[in-house]
Design an enzyme around this catalytic site. Structure first.
Site, PDB file in Angstrom:
ATOM      1  N   ARG A  38     -31.802  17.483  41.872  1.00 10.10           N
ATOM      2  CA  ARG A  38     -33.377  17.570  41.336  1.00 10.10           C
ATOM      3  C   ARG A  38     -33.675  18.602  39.984  1.00 10.10           C
ATOM      4  O   ARG A  38     -34.598  17.828  39.520  1.00 10.10           O
ATOM      5  CB  ARG A  38     -33.039  18.837  42.285  1.00 10.10           C
ATOM      6  CG  ARG A  38     -32.633  18.783  44.171  1.00 10.10           C
ATOM      7  CD  ARG A  38     -32.737  19.804  44.713  1.00 10.10           C
ATOM      8  NE  ARG A  38     -33.763  18.497  46.248  1.00 10.10           N
ATOM      9  CZ  ARG A  38     -32.887  20.236  47.144  1.00 10.10           C
ATOM     10  NH1 ARG A  38     -33.130  21.475  47.581  1.00 10.10           N
ATOM     11  NH2 ARG A  38     -33.747  19.482  48.476  1.00 10.10           N
ATOM     12  N   GLY A 356     -34.553  14.227  54.104  1.00 13.94           N
ATOM     13  CA  GLY A 356     -33.471  15.530  55.478  1.00 13.94           C
ATOM     14  C   GLY A 356     -32.162  13.518  55.440  1.00 13.94           C
ATOM     15  O   GLY A 356     -32.001  13.496  54.636  1.00 13.94           O
TER      16      GLY A 356
END
Ligand code: AMP
Length: 399
Positions: A38, A356
């Protein structure tokens, strides 16, 4: 919702203080970052701002401190890693929008980068408290949202602050919004959506909204068995949401009325019990969904369904996929999920994977590079597919 939002390239940032909301919610173990994905993903926006001579003030949440100052959730580890990646100092504030942060923000020079402490250290963050939003805004001239994963939350640092500053998207949010927004508003057809996951009740509005847009809706995973039961099939011990049988009938009728093809699995992997632990070795049979024995449960789609779903994905021009086709955590029951990931990777269509489990599956299988777009936000991408307005995007200026 208007998906045509201004980005950092549409606003003058040179010499300005830019508050940039990132998604630095990275996994850590014993104080060390276990994946810096990230942080790496945020670099293009940060580097653009630095190169343009902005004074960059980054912020993010990490974990769920719920208004408490938990040292193990300090963003200091992120500042250290980011500093290595940027090759320059990242000034760490000792608080979120308190005295230290304000003093350091005021002292920034063009091209400097600082990081505020975990926004969720402050109770007002998740309540979208205007006082916190104002405090955050007081440090900056421009707000940039580059955190898609929290764009469905109306928090101070994701949306509230935009009440007080001109607000634009960073590159990550811009990519999410332009690719998914186009797919939903103006898709190249045939447009196929593939939905999976455990429960129908988690995806009620997604199914309803996608039926307004797609040419084919494919349903796999645990939720398929409620649809099969609604069609009158015996599904044995499979996961069935009895309260949603009428809803499934309604959705099948809606599909028919709209001319949308709805595909359910024609065959399934069955076993007598759910694997325990989830990755335990398990013996399965494959049967047609018309012949699931009373004492068995469906835990993955079967080979015929894999072939049919893959063919639909390959014939499409736009494919959106969210949710695994079976209990993919198990090496015997991951075949359907692998088959769908492979089909998307092989397809020439615009392929979009909601966050997800399905995103993780594509990455683990090494297919990520062959997918047009893998969303970084699980919850946010689902709300996008539901057609909901995402506060962290709605607050940005229209082009
Ligand atoms: P979701 O969080 O809704 O995306 O669902 C993901 C979960 O659904 C995974 O943990 C899967 O193991 C589970 N799942 C998928 N297919 C089935 C199934 N046929 N029966 C029970 N659980 C399933």
């Amino acid at each position: 919702m208007n998906y045509n939002k201004k980005s950092i390239e549409d606003i003058e940032v040179a010499g300005k203080r830019v508050l940039c909301r990132c998604d630095f919610n990275v996994p850590t173990k014993e104080g060390r970052i276990t994946s810096d994905k990230r942080i790496v993903a945020a670099l293009p926006t940060i580097e653009y701002l630095v190169n343009k001579g902005a004074k960059v003030i980054l912020c993010s949440h990490m974990g769920k401190p719920k208004g408490e100052w938990k040292p193990e959730l300090s963003l200091k580890v992120v500042a250290d890693r980011l500093s290595e990646l940027l090759g320059k100092e990242v000034i760490m504030a000792a608080d979120v929008a308190g005295e230290d942060a304000k003093a350091k923000a005021a002292a920034l020079k063009d091209g400097d980068v600082m990081l505020l402490e975990n926004t969720r250290y402050i109770k007002g963050e998740t309540k979208n408290d205007p006082e916190l939003s104002k405090d955050l805004a007081s440090m900056a001239d421009i707000f940039v949202n580059d955190a898609f994963g929290t764009a469905h939350r109306a928090h101070s640092s994701t949306a509230g602050v935009a009440d007080y500053l001109p607000a634009v998207s960073g590159y990550l949010v811009q990519k999410e919004v332009s690719i998914m927004g186009k797919a939903l508003a103006n898709p190249e057809r045939p447009f196929v959506a593939i939905l999976g996951g455990a429960k129908v009740s988690d995806k009620l509005n997604v199914i309803n909204n996608l039926l307004e847009k797609v040419d084919t809706l494919i349903i796999g995973g645990g939720m398929a068995y409620t649809f099969l039961a609604a069609q009158g099939y015996t599904v044995g011990k499979s996961l069935v949401d009895n309260e949603k049988l009428d809803y499934c009938k309604e959705m099948m009728a809606k599909a028919q009325a709209k001319g949308v093809k709805m595909l359910l699995p024609v065959d399934t992997a069955i076993a007598s019990a759910f694997p325990s632990p989830i990755d335990a070795e398990i013996a399965v049979d494959y049967v047609d969904c018309t012949a699931i024995p009373e004492d068995q449960m469906g835990l993955d789609i079967g080979p015929k369904a894999c072939a049919e779903f893959a063919a639909a994905a390959k014939a499409a021009k736009t494919v959106v996929w969210n949710g695994p086709m079976g209990v993919f955590e198990n090496p015997v029951l991951n075949k359907g999920t692998i088959a769908v990931a492979q089909a998307l990777a092989d397809s020439d269509a615009v392929t979009i994977v909601g966050g997800g489990d399905s995103a993780a599956a594509c990455e683990q299988l090494g297919f990520a590079g062959s997918i047009t777009h893998i969303s970084t936000g699980g919850g946010a991408s689902l709300e996008f597919l539901e057609g909901l307005e995402l506060p962290g995007i709605a607050c940005l200026e229209d082009k």
